[in-house]
Design a protein around this motif. Sequence first.
Motif, PDB file in Angstrom:
ATOM      1  N   LEU A  20      44.510  50.652  61.352  1.00 53.68           N
ATOM      2  CA  LEU A  20      44.718  50.685  59.899  1.00 53.68           C
ATOM      3  C   LEU A  20      44.431  52.064  59.316  1.00 53.68           C
ATOM      4  CD1 LEU A  20      43.113  47.286  58.802  1.00 53.68           C
ATOM      5  CD2 LEU A  20      45.538  47.818  59.031  1.00 53.68           C
ATOM      6  N   ARG A  33      49.699  49.014  43.874  1.00 56.64           N
ATOM      7  CA  ARG A  33      48.348  48.619  44.245  1.00 56.64           C
ATOM      8  C   ARG A  33      47.493  49.857  44.477  1.00 56.64           C
ATOM      9  NH1 ARG A  33      48.269  43.358  44.830  1.00 56.64           N
ATOM     10  NH2 ARG A  33      50.222  42.284  45.269  1.00 56.64           N
ATOM     11  N   ASN A 128      39.058  46.008  54.606  1.00 56.98           N
ATOM     12  CA  ASN A 128      39.022  46.131  53.150  1.00 56.98           C
ATOM     13  C   ASN A 128      40.013  47.181  52.670  1.00 56.98           C
ATOM     14  OD1 ASN A 128      37.729  47.602  50.587  1.00 56.98           O
ATOM     15  ND2 ASN A 128      37.051  45.476  50.595  1.00 56.98           N
ATOM     16  N   TYR A 129      40.999  46.768  51.885  1.00 56.94           N
ATOM     17  CA  TYR A 129      42.119  47.642  51.536  1.00 56.94           C
ATOM     18  C   TYR A 129      41.689  48.916  50.798  1.00 56.94           C
ATOM     19  CZ  TYR A 129      46.519  49.174  49.409  1.00 56.94           C
ATOM     20  OH  TYR A 129      47.585  49.912  49.002  1.00 56.94           O
ATOM     21  N   MET A 133      42.071  52.708  52.502  1.00 57.48           N
ATOM     22  CA  MET A 133      42.869  53.764  51.896  1.00 57.48           C
ATOM     23  C   MET A 133      42.039  55.003  51.574  1.00 57.48           C
ATOM     24  SD  MET A 133      45.923  53.242  52.019  1.00 57.48           S
ATOM     25  CE  MET A 133      47.036  51.942  52.492  1.00 57.48           C
ATOM     26  N   SER A 277      39.932  43.745  43.357  1.00 59.78           N
ATOM     27  CA  SER A 277      40.714  43.642  44.587  1.00 59.78           C
ATOM     28  C   SER A 277      39.928  43.023  45.731  1.00 59.78           C
ATOM     29  CB  SER A 277      41.204  45.039  45.007  1.00 59.78           C
ATOM     30  OG  SER A 277      40.121  45.832  45.460  1.00 59.78           O
ATOM     31  N   HIS A 443      43.515  41.477  52.203  1.00 64.54           N
ATOM     32  CA  HIS A 443      43.487  42.932  52.376  1.00 64.54           C
ATOM     33  C   HIS A 443      44.584  43.399  53.335  1.00 64.54           C
ATOM     34  CE1 HIS A 443      39.960  43.564  49.973  1.00 64.54           C
ATOM     35  NE2 HIS A 443      39.259  42.704  50.675  1.00 64.54           N
ATOM     36  N   VAL A 444      44.809  42.639  54.397  1.00 63.59           N
ATOM     37  CA  VAL A 444      45.880  43.017  55.338  1.00 63.59           C
ATOM     38  C   VAL A 444      47.240  42.926  54.645  1.00 63.59           C
ATOM     39  CG1 VAL A 444      47.051  42.355  57.472  1.00 63.59           C
ATOM     40  CG2 VAL A 444      44.551  42.401  57.385  1.00 63.59           C
ATOM     41  N   GLN A 446      47.821  43.437  51.459  1.00 59.78           N
ATOM     42  CA  GLN A 446      47.929  44.615  50.593  1.00 59.78           C
ATOM     43  C   GLN A 446      48.311  45.846  51.414  1.00 59.78           C
ATOM     44  OE1 GLN A 446      44.924  44.831  47.102  1.00 59.78           O
ATOM     45  NE2 GLN A 446      43.868  43.669  48.685  1.00 59.78           N
ATOM     46  N   PHE A 447      47.703  45.993  52.586  1.00 61.51           N
ATOM     47  CA  PHE A 447      48.057  47.115  53.456  1.00 61.51           C
ATOM     48  C   PHE A 447      49.508  47.012  53.898  1.00 61.51           C
ATOM     49  CE2 PHE A 447      48.512  49.339  57.467  1.00 61.51           C
ATOM     50  CZ  PHE A 447      47.856  50.543  57.233  1.00 61.51           C
ATOM     51  N   TRP A 450      51.828  48.161  51.168  1.00 58.06           N
ATOM     52  CA  TRP A 450      51.899  49.629  51.128  1.00 58.06           C
ATOM     53  C   TRP A 450      52.726  50.165  52.295  1.00 58.06           C
ATOM     54  CZ3 TRP A 450      49.960  52.769  55.065  1.00 58.06           C
ATOM     55  CH2 TRP A 450      50.097  54.133  54.842  1.00 58.06           C
TER      56      TRP A 450
END
Length: 575
Positions: A20, A33, A128-129, A133, A277, A443-444, A446-447, A450
Motif C-alpha cells: 500500500l 477523498r 488506515n487510508y 497516504m 474517515s 480503508h482498503v 478508499q485506497f 484512489w
Amino acid sequence: MNLRSFLVVLLVILAASAVLRGVWLTADPPVRRAVGIVWHDEGAWVHNARNAALWDVWRTDEWNPVFVAPVFTALEYAAFELLGVGTWQARIVPALSGLAAIIAIAIALQALAGRRAAVVGAVLLGVNYPFVMWNRAALMESTMTACLVLAWMAWTLAERRPAWGVLAGLAAVAAFFTKAAAAFFIAAFGLELAVAAWIGWQSATLGRRHAMLRVGAGAAGLIGGALLVAAAFVLPWWDEYRFYNWQMSVTRKPSYTLGALVDRATWLPIVQGLFSSMLVELTAGIVACVAILVRWRTAPSAERLLVLWILVGLVELVVHDSGNERRYVMFIPALIALASLLLAARTPPFGVVGARKGLQLLPAALALPLLAYVLAGSFVRPWLTTSIEAGQLSTAVRLSAALAATVTLLLVWRGRAALRWLAGRTVAPDAMKLLVTAAAFWHVWQFGTWAGTRTFYNHQASIALGRLLEPGTLVQGKLANGMSLENGIRPLFIGNGFGNYDDRLDRDDVRYILTYDLPRIGYESSDGSGLIQGILDHYPGWRVVATFPVEEARGEERAVLIDKFPESFPAHARD
C-alpha cells in the motif's frame, strides 16, 4: 494464537502494508477523498537534503528547513545518497517510517495486552487510508509520528525493564526535532512521568523502587536527549533555529485571542475530515479513553500516556492550529492503539467494580465534554461536508455541541448505572472481528478508489521541467521547490516574510519563475499574499515559456514557467 502463527500474521500484515505504501510511489496525492497533502511542499522540506546530495553543500539560499526538521533532513539526505535524488527516493523515508510505526505499535500492544491486540493494531494502522497516504508523501508528519509510536513502545516495555525508559525519552526528543509540533507529546510524557512518580511513591517498597527507576530512566532520556541536541545543533546555530522555530512557526502564524481559541476548539472535528474517515477507530478509541480515565490510578502507565497523547494533543491544536489536516496525523496511531486495547481486551476495560467514588471519576468527567464533542462532530461532518467546505460551519458546530452536551449530561445523570453495566464486560470476539473487518475494508476501498483514478501529473511535470532547463538554473517561487525532485534546477523559495523574500525584486540574475496560472496567475497559497504577482508586476515584460498540468487537493491546477527577461537577459546574470 501461538508464537509462530503470530509472527506469520504480522509478516503478512507488514507485506500488505508495504505494498500500500510502495506501489505507484510517484503518483499524485489523492484529490478525491483528499487527506490534506500539499504536494509542492515536498520539495521545499527536502531542500537542504537535496542540496547536500547534489552539490555537497547544505545551504544554497535563504530557505533552510533543516533548522526546523534536522532528523527528517538527515534521513532524506541518507536516502538521496544511497538511492539518488528523485520523487520516490524522497518518499521512501516516510514509507519506511510508516512500516516502523506498525512494528512498534504491534510490539507495544503485544507487551501491554497480548497478541490479539497486537494483530488488531497492526491491521488497523497498516491499512488506515489517511496514514497510508501521508506515508506516501515526503513530509515530516510520518517520521515524527513514527518517533512518537517508538517512544510509546519503549515506555510500554519500560514497565518490565526500566532501562527502556531512556529510549522513550530519546525517541520523544527525536520526534520534536523531526517536527516541533511534537512538543505536545513531550508535555504529555512529562505529565505521565509526574503521575507515575506520584503513584509509584505510594506503592510498597519493591514497587516504589521499580517505578522510580522507570521514571528516572524516562526523564534521563528526555533531558539527556534534549541537552545533546541543544549542544550539537541548537546552540551553534541559535539565531537560525530561533527564527525558524519561534518567529516563523509560532509568532508569525496563529492568533491567540479568545475568539481565535474558541474558533480552533470548535473546528477540531469539523474543518478537517480525518477523524470522520476512521469512525470505528475513533469511537472505540474515545470509549477506551473514558475507560482508562475511570480507572486512572490503576491503569498501566502506557495506557495513561495514550490518553494524555490524545488530550494534550487536542489542546495543542486549539492553541496553535486546528485548521490544517496535517496536524491530525499524529493522532492516528494513538487512537488505533486505544481502539485495539478496547476491542481485543481480555480483561474488562472499565474494570470489575461498577461503583466508584466521585473523586475517582473526576478525570473522566473533566475530559468527557471534549471527547464527546470530537466524537459528535466527526459523525456530523460527513452529512454537512458541502456546507463546511464552503465555510459555513455554524450548523455543524451547533449540532455537534448539542449532541455532545446531551451525551455528557446523560452520562453525568446515569453515569453510575452505566459503569455498573459496563463493569466486568469485554467486547465479544465476533463483534471485534466484525468491527475490525469493516474498518479495514473501508480503508482498503478508499485506497482502491484512489488507485483507480491515480495520476502522475506532478512527477511528469518535474521531468518535463528538467528537459527545458539546464542543471543549476536558478528559478524563483515556492513551486520551483515543489517541482525540483526530478531535475537539477536551483529553486529559490519565497515565503511571506521568510526564505528568499527580502531580495525577491532584486534578483536580476534569476531568469525564471515557477508559479500557477490556474486557478489564477501567480497563485501559490490561499492567504492572498500575492508574492509572485508582486514579482510579475516588477518585471512587466515577462512571458510564459511552458505550462505543466499538476494535481492537488484543491482541484484542477496548472503550473507555468515564466521568463522574466524574454527579450534580453542581462549579460552579468548570464555569466
